[in-house]
Design a protein around this motif. Structure first.
Motif, PDB file in Angstrom:
ATOM      1  N   ALA A   1       0.834  -1.207   0.000  1.00 57.97           N
ATOM      2  CA  ALA A   1       0.000   0.000   0.000  1.00 57.97           C
ATOM      3  C   ALA A   1       0.865   1.252   0.000  1.00 57.97           C
ATOM      4  CB  ALA A   1      -0.930  -0.011   1.214  1.00 57.97           C
ATOM      5  N   LEU A   2       1.902   1.255   0.828  1.00 58.41           N
ATOM      6  CA  LEU A   2       2.796   2.420   0.877  1.00 58.41           C
ATOM      7  C   LEU A   2       3.485   2.634  -0.466  1.00 58.41           C
ATOM      8  CD1 LEU A   2       4.142   4.677   2.532  1.00 58.41           C
ATOM      9  CD2 LEU A   2       5.886   3.006   3.214  1.00 58.41           C
ATOM     10  N   MET A   3       3.953   1.564  -1.085  1.00 59.42           N
ATOM     11  CA  MET A   3       4.597   1.660  -2.395  1.00 59.42           C
ATOM     12  C   MET A   3       3.692   2.330  -3.423  1.00 59.42           C
ATOM     13  SD  MET A   3       6.177  -2.195  -2.485  1.00 59.42           S
ATOM     14  CE  MET A   3       6.341  -2.238  -4.264  1.00 59.42           C
ATOM     15  N   ALA A   4       2.400   1.980  -3.356  1.00 62.89           N
ATOM     16  CA  ALA A   4       1.457   2.447  -4.374  1.00 62.89           C
ATOM     17  C   ALA A   4       0.781   3.763  -4.024  1.00 62.89           C
ATOM     18  CB  ALA A   4       0.389   1.378  -4.602  1.00 62.89           C
ATOM     19  N   SER A   5       1.074   4.305  -2.837  1.00 58.89           N
ATOM     20  CA  SER A   5       0.331   5.477  -2.365  1.00 58.89           C
ATOM     21  C   SER A   5       0.830   6.804  -2.917  1.00 58.89           C
ATOM     22  CB  SER A   5       0.393   5.536  -0.825  1.00 58.89           C
ATOM     23  OG  SER A   5       1.714   5.859  -0.392  1.00 58.89           O
ATOM     24  N   GLY A   6       2.100   6.861  -3.293  1.00 60.46           N
ATOM     25  CA  GLY A   6       2.689   8.135  -3.705  1.00 60.46           C
ATOM     26  C   GLY A   6       3.067   9.007  -2.515  1.00 60.46           C
ATOM     27  N   MET A   7       3.036   8.446  -1.317  1.00 59.26           N
ATOM     28  CA  MET A   7       3.386   9.195  -0.110  1.00 59.26           C
ATOM     29  C   MET A   7       4.834   8.906   0.294  1.00 59.26           C
ATOM     30  SD  MET A   7      -0.144   9.124   2.048  1.00 59.26           S
ATOM     31  CE  MET A   7      -1.721   9.406   1.226  1.00 59.26           C
ATOM     32  N   ASN A   8       5.252   9.496   1.402  1.00 62.22           N
ATOM     33  CA  ASN A   8       6.654   9.425   1.807  1.00 62.22           C
ATOM     34  C   ASN A   8       7.049   8.017   2.227  1.00 62.22           C
ATOM     35  OD1 ASN A   8       9.239   9.899   2.651  1.00 62.22           O
ATOM     36  ND2 ASN A   8       8.723  11.480   4.145  1.00 62.22           N
TER      37      ASN A   8
END
Length: 235
Positions: free
Chosen positions: A127-134
């Motif tokens: 999810a983090l990889m795909a979120s575009g967040m830090n």
């Protein structure tokens, strides 16, 4: 020589294991007969799916759930002293991350037993990889409070931390409460705060979207009973 503790990933849903994890996982499942599991039925189903020819009667299943006796669980790695390796299986994804298996990993280190993590799907990292967040600074916060007032306080605190530390704040919810969580996020967060919702990761109906709260107020995704990860970041 002592046996080892292998951390064996499982799928995040009813997809083919080798679509989301390397062949090395199958090879280890073929070799190991002793397993520590949350649910014996689903563990046996996963093992049968990834290694159809493996003998099910030969499997030794040790339960690790909320009812497990702590004194008994401390004996689960005793077979490692005889050179027998043990597999730790999660219900979904990777063991010991948002998972009770962490207590077994801690025990292995105390006993001088080598811990071997195997590669597999982690809904949190995907999810983090795909979120575009830090992805350089982030925190996983588990479940937020159930009480509505306490939950809103927790949401505001995570928003504050995300801005103060430039840090992505990750959390989860019980699938049947996803829609209440979504409503609280829209009502509590500032319009410019970004929210990523990642549901049914790696499955055919995978849904991953990141919008500002202002934009989310015009969206109504179907999140009911879908395993989901929530990530917020206020810049």
């Amino acid at each position: 020589m002592k046996g080892k503790l292998y951390l064996i990933p499982t799928t995040l849903g009813e997809n083919e294991p080798l679509e989301v994890m390397p062949y090395s996982v199958r090879k280890m499942v073929e070799l190991i007969d002793h397993y520590i599991v949350e649910n014996e039925k689903t563990a046996r189903r996963f093992i049968k799916k990834i290694t159809p020819k493996k003998s099910q009667p030969s499997l030794v299943m040790m339960k690790l759930d909320k009812y497990a006796d702590e004194l008994e669980t401390r004996t689960y790695l005793d077979v490692c002293e005889q050179g027998i390796s043990v597999g730790l299986l999660s219900e979904a994804g990777v063991p010991a991350v948002a998972d009770p298996g962490a207590t077994i990993v801690k025990l292995a280190h105390e006993k001088g037993i080598q811990v071997v993590p195997l590669v597999g799907p982690s809904s949190i990292l995907l999810a983090l990889m795909a979120s575009g967040m830090n992805g350089q600074s982030f925190a996983f916060n588990g479940y937020l409070p159930i009480d509505k007032g306490e939950r809103k306080k927790a949401i505001k605190e995570l928003e504050r931390l995300s801005k103060e530390r430039n840090q992505s704040q990750i959390f989860i919810e019980t699938p049947y409460r996803n829609e209440k969580m979504f409503s609280d996020l829209k009502a509590t967060l500032t319009p410019q705060t970004r929210l990523c919702i990642a549901a049914d990761i790696t499955l055919p109906d995978e849904y991953i979207k990141t919008y500002t709260i202002a934009d989310w107020k015009r969206q109504q995704p179907d999140l009911h009973k879908r395993p989901a990860i929530f990530i917020i970041h206020k810049e």
